[in-house]
Scaffold this motif. Structure first.
Motif, PDB file in Angstrom:
ATOM      1  N   ILE A 214       0.852  -1.190   0.000  1.00  0.00           N
ATOM      2  CA  ILE A 214       0.000   0.000   0.000  1.00  0.00           C
ATOM      3  C   ILE A 214       0.887   1.239   0.000  1.00  0.00           C
ATOM      4  CG2 ILE A 214      -1.780   1.283   1.239  1.00  0.00           C
ATOM      5  CD1 ILE A 214      -2.736  -1.334   2.449  1.00  0.00           C
ATOM      6  N   GLN A 215       0.845   1.992  -1.090  1.00  0.00           N
ATOM      7  CA  GLN A 215       1.592   3.247  -1.139  1.00  0.00           C
ATOM      8  C   GLN A 215       0.736   4.344  -0.508  1.00  0.00           C
ATOM      9  OE1 GLN A 215       1.699   5.674  -4.592  1.00  0.00           O
ATOM     10  NE2 GLN A 215       3.877   6.114  -4.414  1.00  0.00           N
ATOM     11  N   GLY A 216       1.178   4.836   0.651  1.00  0.00           N
ATOM     12  CA  GLY A 216       0.406   5.846   1.370  1.00  0.00           C
ATOM     13  C   GLY A 216      -0.255   5.235   2.580  1.00  0.00           C
ATOM     14  N   PHE A 217       0.009   5.794   3.767  1.00  0.00           N
ATOM     15  CA  PHE A 217      -0.560   5.257   5.004  1.00  0.00           C
ATOM     16  C   PHE A 217      -1.300   6.358   5.741  1.00  0.00           C
ATOM     17  CE2 PHE A 217      -0.383   3.037   9.190  1.00  0.00           C
ATOM     18  CZ  PHE A 217      -0.830   1.797   8.772  1.00  0.00           C
ATOM     19  N   GLY A 218      -2.009   7.185   4.967  1.00  0.00           N
ATOM     20  CA  GLY A 218      -2.878   8.187   5.570  1.00  0.00           C
ATOM     21  C   GLY A 218      -4.206   7.560   5.956  1.00  0.00           C
ATOM     22  N   ASN A 219      -5.260   8.359   5.988  1.00  0.00           N
ATOM     23  CA  ASN A 219      -6.565   7.856   6.400  1.00  0.00           C
ATOM     24  C   ASN A 219      -7.012   6.667   5.545  1.00  0.00           C
ATOM     25  OD1 ASN A 219      -9.231   7.747   7.534  1.00  0.00           O
ATOM     26  ND2 ASN A 219      -9.957   8.854   5.739  1.00  0.00           N
ATOM     27  N   VAL A 220      -6.896   6.786   4.222  1.00  0.00           N
ATOM     28  CA  VAL A 220      -7.377   5.731   3.330  1.00  0.00           C
ATOM     29  C   VAL A 220      -6.491   4.490   3.417  1.00  0.00           C
ATOM     30  CG1 VAL A 220      -7.922   5.118   0.952  1.00  0.00           C
ATOM     31  CG2 VAL A 220      -8.422   7.420   1.786  1.00  0.00           C
ATOM     32  N   GLY A 221      -5.185   4.696   3.253  1.00  0.00           N
ATOM     33  CA  GLY A 221      -4.273   3.561   3.243  1.00  0.00           C
ATOM     34  C   GLY A 221      -4.256   2.793   4.554  1.00  0.00           C
ATOM     35  N   SER A 222      -4.290   3.516   5.680  1.00  0.00           N
ATOM     36  CA  SER A 222      -4.220   2.843   6.983  1.00  0.00           C
ATOM     37  C   SER A 222      -5.482   2.042   7.267  1.00  0.00           C
ATOM     38  CB  SER A 222      -3.959   3.859   8.098  1.00  0.00           C
ATOM     39  OG  SER A 222      -5.015   4.795   8.190  1.00  0.00           O
ATOM     40  N   ASN A 223      -6.639   2.598   6.916  1.00  0.00           N
ATOM     41  CA  ASN A 223      -7.882   1.850   7.148  1.00  0.00           C
ATOM     42  C   ASN A 223      -8.000   0.649   6.212  1.00  0.00           C
ATOM     43  OD1 ASN A 223      -9.650   3.028   9.310  1.00  0.00           O
ATOM     44  ND2 ASN A 223      -9.246   4.896   8.164  1.00  0.00           N
ATOM     45  N   ALA A 224      -7.585   0.802   4.960  1.00  0.00           N
ATOM     46  CA  ALA A 224      -7.577  -0.338   4.041  1.00  0.00           C
ATOM     47  C   ALA A 224      -6.633  -1.418   4.565  1.00  0.00           C
ATOM     48  CB  ALA A 224      -7.167   0.112   2.645  1.00  0.00           C
ATOM     49  N   ALA A 225      -5.460  -0.999   5.058  1.00  0.00           N
ATOM     50  CA  ALA A 225      -4.492  -1.960   5.593  1.00  0.00           C
ATOM     51  C   ALA A 225      -5.073  -2.727   6.774  1.00  0.00           C
ATOM     52  CB  ALA A 225      -3.213  -1.226   6.008  1.00  0.00           C
ATOM     53  N   ARG A 226      -5.707  -1.999   7.683  1.00  0.00           N
ATOM     54  CA  ARG A 226      -6.259  -2.646   8.883  1.00  0.00           C
ATOM     55  C   ARG A 226      -7.332  -3.673   8.504  1.00  0.00           C
ATOM     56  NH1 ARG A 226     -10.843  -1.591  11.563  1.00  0.00           N
ATOM     57  NH2 ARG A 226     -11.175   0.408  10.499  1.00  0.00           N
ATOM     58  N   LEU A 227      -8.241  -3.274   7.610  1.00  0.00           N
ATOM     59  CA  LEU A 227      -9.348  -4.169   7.261  1.00  0.00           C
ATOM     60  C   LEU A 227      -8.884  -5.359   6.434  1.00  0.00           C
ATOM     61  CD1 LEU A 227     -11.864  -1.304   6.545  1.00  0.00           C
ATOM     62  CD2 LEU A 227     -12.128  -3.028   8.341  1.00  0.00           C
ATOM     63  N   LEU A 228      -7.944  -5.153   5.534  1.00  0.00           N
ATOM     64  CA  LEU A 228      -7.416  -6.276   4.755  1.00  0.00           C
ATOM     65  C   LEU A 228      -6.596  -7.211   5.638  1.00  0.00           C
ATOM     66  CD1 LEU A 228      -6.454  -4.381   1.491  1.00  0.00           C
ATOM     67  CD2 LEU A 228      -8.187  -6.183   1.699  1.00  0.00           C
ATOM     68  N   ASP A 229      -5.875  -6.646   6.599  1.00  0.00           N
ATOM     69  CA  ASP A 229      -5.132  -7.455   7.561  1.00  0.00           C
ATOM     70  C   ASP A 229      -6.088  -8.335   8.365  1.00  0.00           C
ATOM     71  OD1 ASP A 229      -2.520  -7.980   9.004  1.00  0.00           O
ATOM     72  OD2 ASP A 229      -3.675  -7.177  10.689  1.00  0.00           O
ATOM     73  N   GLU A 230      -7.232  -7.756   8.756  1.00  0.00           N
ATOM     74  CA  GLU A 230      -8.235  -8.529   9.491  1.00  0.00           C
ATOM     75  C   GLU A 230      -8.834  -9.637   8.625  1.00  0.00           C
ATOM     76  OE1 GLU A 230     -11.090  -5.718  10.901  1.00  0.00           O
ATOM     77  OE2 GLU A 230      -9.711  -4.782  12.339  1.00  0.00           O
ATOM     78  N   SER A 231      -8.837  -9.429   7.304  1.00  0.00           N
ATOM     79  CA  SER A 231      -9.367 -10.448   6.391  1.00  0.00           C
ATOM     80  C   SER A 231      -8.360 -11.547   6.093  1.00  0.00           C
ATOM     81  CB  SER A 231      -9.801  -9.796   5.069  1.00  0.00           C
ATOM     82  OG  SER A 231     -10.835  -8.866   5.281  1.00  0.00           O
ATOM     83  N   GLY A 232      -7.160 -11.435   6.643  1.00  0.00           N
ATOM     84  CA  GLY A 232      -6.161 -12.476   6.461  1.00  0.00           C
ATOM     85  C   GLY A 232      -5.075 -12.148   5.462  1.00  0.00           C
ATOM     86  N   ALA A 233      -5.208 -11.042   4.741  1.00  0.00           N
ATOM     87  CA  ALA A 233      -4.159 -10.653   3.805  1.00  0.00           C
ATOM     88  C   ALA A 233      -2.912 -10.228   4.569  1.00  0.00           C
ATOM     89  CB  ALA A 233      -4.649  -9.516   2.913  1.00  0.00           C
TER      90      ALA A 233
END
Length: 436
Positions: A214-233
Motif C-alpha cells: 500500500i503506497q500511502g498510510f494516511g486515512n485511506v491507506g491505513s484503514n484499508a491496511a487494517r481491514l485487509l489485515d483482518e481479512s487475512g491478507a
C-alpha cells in the motif's frame, strides 16, 4: 501526460467513448467543467505575518444532482488538478449511482508549516470565498488530502454564521457531535477493502495470506491496511512521505497505525524507535509473524512482487517510466488518478486487473451521501446500517462494472466503469436538454 491530471482524465474518457452509448455532442460537453472559481485568501498567521493563499472550487457537472467533492490543502494544488478531480468525482458518483454531480476544491499551502489557528483562519477564509457557490442543495464539500472532520466543522460553522442558523448538511465528513455519521472517517478505506475482496472472488483467488503493498498510510491507506489485515491478507509494505517499510512476512499494521496516529513517521518506525520488541510482537501473534521491517524507497514499493498493489497517495505515480517494472498481479486504485493512460495500456496488454479509482475509492462519497441524507431527515443511523449500505452500494457498482466488462468484451475494468458512468451522466443531460 503524467504531469497533467486533467489531460489524463480526458484520455480515459476518450478510451471509453467507442464503447459507450453516448451522443458525441453530449460527450464533448462532458469534457468541460461548468465553472471554476479562483479565490485569493489573505490570512493573518499566528506569527503576525499576513500571507496570501490561492484556492479553487471547480463544479464539473450537475446533470444528476448537487455538486459533491472534497477540499484538499496541499502545495501541489492547481486549477488543472482540481478540475480533473472534479471530473473524476462526476464519474464516480454516476458509477455508484448517487444523485450527485462532481466538484472539488483546494488551497495551495503546506499544512505542516501552519499552526492549528492558522489552519482555522485559512479554512474560514476559504469557506467565505466559495460561500456563494456552496449549499446543501447546490454543492456539498467534504474532507480530502490534509483536511479532516475538524476542517469540515470550521466550514460548516462559517457557512452557518452567514445563514443565521446551523446548516449541518452543507458539508459531510463532520464530527459526530455536529451531524457527522459513524463510519465516515474509515469509509474510503473500507470501500477499498471491500472491492479488493470482491476482485479476489471474481478472479477465484484466495485473499487469505495474499500479499499487499500500500503506497500511502494516511486515512485511506491505513484503514484499508487494517481491514485487509483482518481479512487475512498480509500487508508487506506501506509508505508515507518519509519512506517505506517492507517485511515479506507481514507488517504489524496495528503497531504501525498507532505510531502514525501519534504523529510518527514510517522512517522512524523502521528505525525502531517506538516499536514493540520483536519478541513481544511474535508472542502477541502466536510467534508466527513480524520480524523487523526493512526501509525501502517509495519507488521500490511500487515494483514489489505482490498479489495486490494499492496506490493510496497522490495521482500520477504509475507511469510509462515505471510500469514495466511493476510486478503486482492486480492493482486497486485507492488514490485519485494514480495511473496514467500510457501505463494503463501496458497493464491491459499484460492482463493486470486494475480496479479503477472511480470504483475503488467510492466508499467515501457513498457514506458522505448517507450523512447528507441523515442530515436532511434530521435522523441518525447506527454504524451497522451505514456499513451495510456502503457494502451494498459499492458491491452493486462492482458487480455492474464486472458485468459490463465481461458481457461487452471491454478491454479493461476502467473502460467498463467509464462506459457506465458516461452513459448515466449523458442520459441525465438528454432528459434535461439545453437551457435556454
Amino acid at each position: 501526460m503524467a504531469d497533467d491530471p486533467f489531460e489524463n482524465m480526458l484520455a480515459q474518457m476518450d478510451r471509453a467513448e467507442e464503447y459507450a452509448d453516448v451522443d458525441h455532442g453530449i460527450f464533448e460537453r462532458l469534457k468541460h467543467p461548468e465553472r471554476t472559481l479562483k479565490v485569493t485568501l489573505p490570512v493573518e498567521l499566528d506569527s503576525g505575518d499576513v500571507e496570501v493563499f490561492e484556492g479553487y472550487r471547480c463544479q464539473f457537472d450537475s446533470a444528476r444532482g448537487p455538486f459533491k467533492g472534497g477540499v484538499r490543502f496541499h502545495p501541489t494544488v492547481s486549477q488543472r488538478e482540481v478540475e480533473a478531480l472534479a471530473g473524476w468525482m462526476t464519474w464516480k458518483t454516476a458509477l455508484v449511482d448517487l444523485p450527485y454531480g462532481g466538484a472539488k476544491g483546494g488551497v495551495i499551502c503546506e499544512p505542516k508549516d501552519l499552526t492549528q489557528n492558522d489552519l482555522e483562519s485559512l479554512t474560514r477564509r476559504y469557506t467565505e470565498g466559495i460561500r456563494r457557490m456552496i449549499g446543501p442543495e447546490t454543492d456539498v464539500p467534504a474532507p480530502d488530502m490534509n483536511t479532516n472532520p475538524q476542517t469540515m466543522a470550521w466550514m460548516m460553522d462559517t457557512y452557518s454564521m452567514y445563514e443565521g442558523h446551523s446548516v449541518p448538511q452543507v458539508v459531510t465528513g463532520k464530527p459526530l457531535e455536529i451531524g457527522g455519521t459513524p463510519g465516515r472517517v474509515e469509509a474510503t478505506g473500507r470501500g477499498v477493502s471491500i472491492v479488493t475482496e470482491r476482485l479476489f472472488e471474481y478472479l477465484d483467488r484466495d485473499l487469505s495470506d495474499a500479499t499487499v503493498a500500500i503506497q500511502g498510510f494516511g486515512n485511506v491507506g491505513s484503514n484499508a491496511a487494517r481491514l485487509l489485515d483482518e481479512s487475512g491478507a498480509r500487508i508487506v509494505a506501506t509508505s508515507d512521505v518519509s519512506g517505506a517499510a517492507y517485511d515479506p512476512d507481514g507488517l504489524d499494521v496495528g503497531a504501525l497505525a498507532a505510531h502514525v496516529s501519534a504523529g510518527g513517521l514510517i522512517e522512524e518506525y523502521v528505525a525502531g524507535d517506538l516499536r514493540a520488541s520483536p519478541d513481544d510482537r511474535r508472542a502477541a501473534d502466536g510467534g508466527t509473524r513480524w520480524d523487523d521491517p526493512d526501509a525501502i524507497g517509495n519507488d521500490e514499493l511500487l515494483t514489489l512482487d505482490v498479489d495486490v498493489l494499492i496506490p493510496a497517495a497522490v495521482e500520477g505515480v504509475i507511469t510509462a517510466d515505471n510500469v514495466d517494472d511493476l510486478r503486482a498481479s492486480a492493482i486497486v486504485e485507492a488514490a485519485n488518478g494514480p495511473t496514467t493512460v500510457a501505463a494503463d495500456e501496458v497493464l491491459t496488454e499484460r492482463d493486470v486487473q486494475v480496479v479503477p479509482d472511480i470504483l475503488a475509492n467510492a466508499g467515501g462519497v457513498i457514506v458522505s451521501y448517507l450523512e447528507w441524507v441523515q442530515n436532511a431527515q434530521e435522523f441518525s443511523w447506527p454504524l451497522e446500517t451505514v456499513n451495510a449500505e456502503l457494502e451494498r452500494r459499492i458491491g452493486t457498482a462492482f458487480d455492474q462494472t464486472i458485468d459490463q466488462y465481461d458481457e461487452n468484451g471491454l478491454p479493461d475494468l476502467r473502460t467498463a466503469a467509464y462506459t457506465l458512468a458516461l452513459e448515466r451522466t449523458a442520459s441525465a443531460h438528454e432528459y434535461r436538454g439545453l437551457f435556454p
